[in-house]
Design an enzyme around this catalytic site. Structure first.
Site, mmCIF file in Angstrom:
data_model
loop_
_atom_site.group_PDB
_atom_site.id
_atom_site.type_symbol
_atom_site.label_atom_id
_atom_site.label_comp_id
_atom_site.label_asym_id
_atom_site.label_seq_id
_atom_site.Cartn_x
_atom_site.Cartn_y
_atom_site.Cartn_z
ATOM 1 N N ASP A 182 0.876 -1.168 0.000
ATOM 2 C CA ASP A 182 0.000 0.000 0.000
ATOM 3 C C ASP A 182 0.911 1.215 0.000
ATOM 4 O OD1 ASP A 182 -1.661 2.143 0.516
ATOM 5 O OD2 ASP A 182 -2.658 1.235 2.239
ATOM 6 N N VAL A 183 0.960 1.939 -1.114
ATOM 7 C CA VAL A 183 1.936 3.030 -1.231
ATOM 8 C C VAL A 183 1.635 4.188 -0.291
ATOM 9 C CG1 VAL A 183 2.539 2.452 -3.608
ATOM 10 C CG2 VAL A 183 0.729 4.152 -3.165
ATOM 11 N N LYS A 198 -1.906 15.486 -9.951
ATOM 12 C CA LYS A 198 -1.037 15.305 -11.111
ATOM 13 C C LYS A 198 -0.250 16.578 -11.433
ATOM 14 C CE LYS A 198 -1.861 10.979 -11.735
ATOM 15 N NZ LYS A 198 -0.808 9.978 -11.498
ATOM 16 N N ASN A 256 3.880 4.645 -10.481
ATOM 17 C CA ASN A 256 2.694 4.537 -11.321
ATOM 18 C C ASN A 256 1.385 4.399 -10.557
ATOM 19 O OD1 ASN A 256 1.154 3.659 -13.861
ATOM 20 N ND2 ASN A 256 1.030 1.812 -12.591
ATOM 21 N N TYR A 293 -7.813 14.504 -8.660
ATOM 22 C CA TYR A 293 -6.876 13.853 -9.579
ATOM 23 C C TYR A 293 -5.996 14.884 -10.279
ATOM 24 C CZ TYR A 293 -5.238 10.645 -13.226
ATOM 25 O OH TYR A 293 -4.457 9.874 -14.058
#
Length: 251
Positions: free
Chosen positions: A59-60, A160, A86, A156
């Site tokens: 789990d990042v 980004k 990613n 999102y």
């Protein structure tokens, strides 16, 4: 070093872009650590390659999990030469109107897309700084949303855009250690996440339209090119997108 002695870590490797990139790297002779939340999905990726791979459920968003991931890579292979950062999440239901977005949904996307990318990059950076020979490469998955938003994509898009700043900071701070960092902005690669586009998605003018997709393998080939460069060269930013998608001139 040859590709056959180089070590890569790919997050979000259980499906989509992560799986495609991991398979391309393994096919080119890289040893690849497959990271992601779903152990079964990672095993599915591993089953598609004859290369040297390990699966490390991760789990990042968890500092402990990320530490364990890079400890496992170091224990198996002694170094890391590439991180493909990613792992990512879009948000609930494929998009929520800005005024309806909950703080919890905002944090969930920020935790995965930004904090997760930071944690993985920092762990890789530390290994690359201290290993011999020193150095390595980090490639961040930015998305076209790092350049322009879609409707109803505030968390999102914000994360980004932040990835672009993270990419630049890592590039600058990594210079003295031979660590290169670049970013790939991807538009409409055919994966599970983009399946809705084949049925129609909301456009900037409020209408709904079907959008063209490209083969995810074209993304993998681009990452493989970036990864294969000597550390004296770096693709700082690259955009790979479906030729006919409504991006240039969007709005």
């Amino acid at each position: 070093m040859t590709d056959h002695s180089r070590i890569a870590v790919v997050t979000g490797a259980g499906s989509g872009i992560g799986r495609s990139v991991a398979l391309a790297l393994a096919g080119a002779g890289w040893r690849v650590a497959l990271a992601g939340r779903r152990a079964g999905a990672l095993a599915g990726t591993a089953s598609l390659t004859d290369g040297q791979v390990i699966c490390v459920p991760t789990d990042v968003t968890s500092p402990a999990d990320v530490t364990t991931l890079f400890e496992e890579v170091h224990r198996h292979w002694g170094r890391v030469d590439l991180l493909f950062n990613n792992a990512g999440a879009f948000g609930p239901g494929g998009g929520v109107r800005f005024e309806d977005l909950s703080p919890e949904d905002w944090r969930a996307v920020v935790d995965v897309n930004l904090t997760g990318a930071f944690l993985c990059a920092q762990a890789a950076f530390r290994l690359m700084r201290d290993q011999s020979p020193r150095g390595g490469r980090i490639i961040n998955n930015g998305s076209l949303s790092a350049q322009a938003p879609r409707p109803h994509s505030a968390p999102y898009t914000a994360t980004k855009h932040a990835i672009t700043g993270l990419t630049k900071s890592i590039s600058l701070d990594g210079r003295e250690y031979g660590i290169a960092c670049g970013q790939i902005d991807i538009g409409n690669a055919a994966t599970e996440m983009t399946a809705l586009m084949a049925r129609g998605v909301v456009q900037a003018n409020g209408t709904r339209a079907v959008e063209p997709l490209m083969d995810v393998a074209d993304v993998a080939r681009t990452v493989l090119h970036m990864a294969g460069l000597p550390l004296e060269a770096n693709v700082q930013f690259v955009t790979v997108m479906a030729t006919g998608m409504p991006f240039i001139g969007r709005g």
